[in-house]
Design an enzyme around this catalytic site. Sequence first.
Site, PDB file in Angstrom:
ATOM      1  N   GLU A  48       0.845  -1.197   0.000  1.00  0.00           N
ATOM      2  CA  GLU A  48       0.000   0.000   0.000  1.00  0.00           C
ATOM      3  C   GLU A  48       0.879   1.246   0.000  1.00  0.00           C
ATOM      4  O   GLU A  48       2.011   1.230   0.484  1.00  0.00           O
ATOM      5  CB  GLU A  48      -0.899   0.000   1.245  1.00  0.00           C
ATOM      6  CG  GLU A  48      -1.877   1.159   1.287  1.00  0.00           C
ATOM      7  CD  GLU A  48      -2.934   1.008   2.377  1.00  0.00           C
ATOM      8  OE1 GLU A  48      -3.848   1.864   2.429  1.00  0.00           O
ATOM      9  OE2 GLU A  48      -2.867   0.039   3.157  1.00  0.00           O
ATOM     10  N   ASN A 195     -12.297  -1.269  -1.219  1.00  0.00           N
ATOM     11  CA  ASN A 195     -11.590  -1.823  -0.064  1.00  0.00           C
ATOM     12  C   ASN A 195     -12.284  -1.370   1.213  1.00  0.00           C
ATOM     13  O   ASN A 195     -12.577  -0.185   1.375  1.00  0.00           O
ATOM     14  CB  ASN A 195     -10.143  -1.341  -0.043  1.00  0.00           C
ATOM     15  CG  ASN A 195      -9.456  -1.666   1.281  1.00  0.00           C
ATOM     16  OD1 ASN A 195      -9.063  -2.793   1.525  1.00  0.00           O
ATOM     17  ND2 ASN A 195      -9.341  -0.676   2.162  1.00  0.00           N
ATOM     18  N   GLU A 196     -12.542  -2.307   2.101  1.00  0.00           N
ATOM     19  CA  GLU A 196     -13.162  -2.004   3.391  1.00  0.00           C
ATOM     20  C   GLU A 196     -14.304  -1.004   3.222  1.00  0.00           C
ATOM     21  O   GLU A 196     -14.338   0.069   3.836  1.00  0.00           O
ATOM     22  CB  GLU A 196     -12.120  -1.517   4.397  1.00  0.00           C
ATOM     23  CG  GLU A 196     -11.130  -2.625   4.746  1.00  0.00           C
ATOM     24  CD  GLU A 196     -10.195  -2.287   5.910  1.00  0.00           C
ATOM     25  OE1 GLU A 196     -10.206  -1.135   6.380  1.00  0.00           O
ATOM     26  OE2 GLU A 196      -9.453  -3.179   6.333  1.00  0.00           O
ATOM     27  N   GLU A 319      -6.148  -9.150   3.829  1.00  0.00           N
ATOM     28  CA  GLU A 319      -5.331  -8.427   4.812  1.00  0.00           C
ATOM     29  C   GLU A 319      -5.290  -9.255   6.091  1.00  0.00           C
ATOM     30  O   GLU A 319      -6.346  -9.550   6.669  1.00  0.00           O
ATOM     31  CB  GLU A 319      -5.879  -7.024   5.106  1.00  0.00           C
ATOM     32  CG  GLU A 319      -5.686  -6.024   3.978  1.00  0.00           C
ATOM     33  CD  GLU A 319      -6.111  -4.607   4.343  1.00  0.00           C
ATOM     34  OE1 GLU A 319      -6.062  -4.252   5.546  1.00  0.00           O
ATOM     35  OE2 GLU A 319      -6.475  -3.854   3.417  1.00  0.00           O
TER      36      GLU A 319
END
Length: 515
Positions: A48, A195-196, A319
């Site tokens: 990231e 993402n999330e 993750e």
Amino acid sequence: MKKTFLILFVFTFCNQITFAQKETTIVTLKNDDKAPVINKNIYGHFAEHLGRCIYGGFFVGDTSKIPNTKGVRNDIIAALKDLKIPNLRWPGGCFADTYHWKDGIGPQEQRPTIVNKWWGGVTEDNSFGTHDFLNMCELLETEPYLSGNVGSGTVQELADWVQYTNFSGKSPMSDLRKKNGRTEPWKVKFWGIGNEAWGCGGNMTAEYYAGEYRKFATFMSDWENTGGITRIASGSNSGDYNWTEVLMKNIPLNMLGGIGVHHYAVINWNKKGDGVDFTEEQYFKTMQSALKMEELVTKHGAIMDKYDPEKKVAMLVDEWGGWYEVEKGTNPGFLYQQNTMRDAVLAGATLNIFNNHADRVRMANLAQCVNVLQAVILTDKAKMITTPTYHVMKIYAVHQDAKLLPVSFQSPLYTVNGETLPAVSASASKDKNGAIHISLVNVDAKNKNKIEIDVKDLGVKNFTGTIITSAKLQDYNSFDTPNKIVPTAFKGFENKKGKLEITIPPFSVVVLEGK
């Protein structure tokens, strides 16, 4: 990346383990023709735009005195190729839903800057973008896994990114790619749609995100490449089982290649504890959180089975890893932490869980690859070291694309302050050449464990072993002592008439190979 709570273990499928105190742990391996293959993508990684993962980690720029290829460090490339990483997720993480990919293409001096609002408030100059990442993946001989921007992006933006990276014919995006110096497409297979989404990706409800996913997925076409692309949904925060239920219920299976799950091993989100200076009680709490992965995979898998009994949709734990306080004196937004024997044990036990659930878990991504959280590589200017976690993933690489050998056993207990955990973790596989590999972890911080495995019916006679261990649980590799913890030959076993008798030291990871 969110708070989680600790709950008890649940067991399933090929890891039918119960707990009992006994002097010797009897491990049974099954040669099951119906057992799944352990997908190599379980051993994936994550990069990231966070702290020194990309800048000062992977990427130093082509004017750096550090040996590099188009700005990417050669030593990191060599180390990761040696690790045989199968895939690499990028550009986030939370960063993904503020990332606009067109900012990172074209001449570097013309790229706009943004502020990385999630990680330290630093200026992101976009000098590392799509071409840089995908070309780096070619150097690594690994599959790229791109996380698309759903939170602040548009359907057109993500559809254009797919066309830019994958289409070889004439189109606006392929013409732009060629203008920027790349004639042939990269043919990116793995695509995360946000993402999330439940948190930093937009604070969406599961129902709302399911609708957004369907919309974005509809316009992400790749009609040219055999097999198309794998579209991956932003999955749950640890034990949010309703999230998985809603997505499986509301998204057609033919639009869904996989669903993510995120889970970090954390003592307490408000007081995470030091990465090096920790007590046995803190180690126990970390492992308690890490081993919750068994329950998460089991329960999310059961929900997926209701809607997808043929297991066509993959579970991706994209993750995972240990999360502690940052190293003293470092930017708290950069999430830089050391990596000790605690992390080696955590990695080994977690990978055993993934191996044993290979029928559903088909990708996972350790967070993160370089200089962030449970990293496999740390850098300090020109210096680079590999961590205990790196060495665990290296000796476990033998399981990639090997056929699972289901294991069953009664684990002894590891007890601290009246609480207990299973002390022994195990998984096993048989590779295409017929070699047997058995991975064993002793979670117990104080006591060795004796293990017995009957191998008479496995068709192998000669065994060798490799161990990762050290004198103290808090030991780690530093830039002054980079090889304090490395794999060494393991001699603590005997093969007595087809029965392996093994003594595994406290807080250690062992891989046995039989040929």
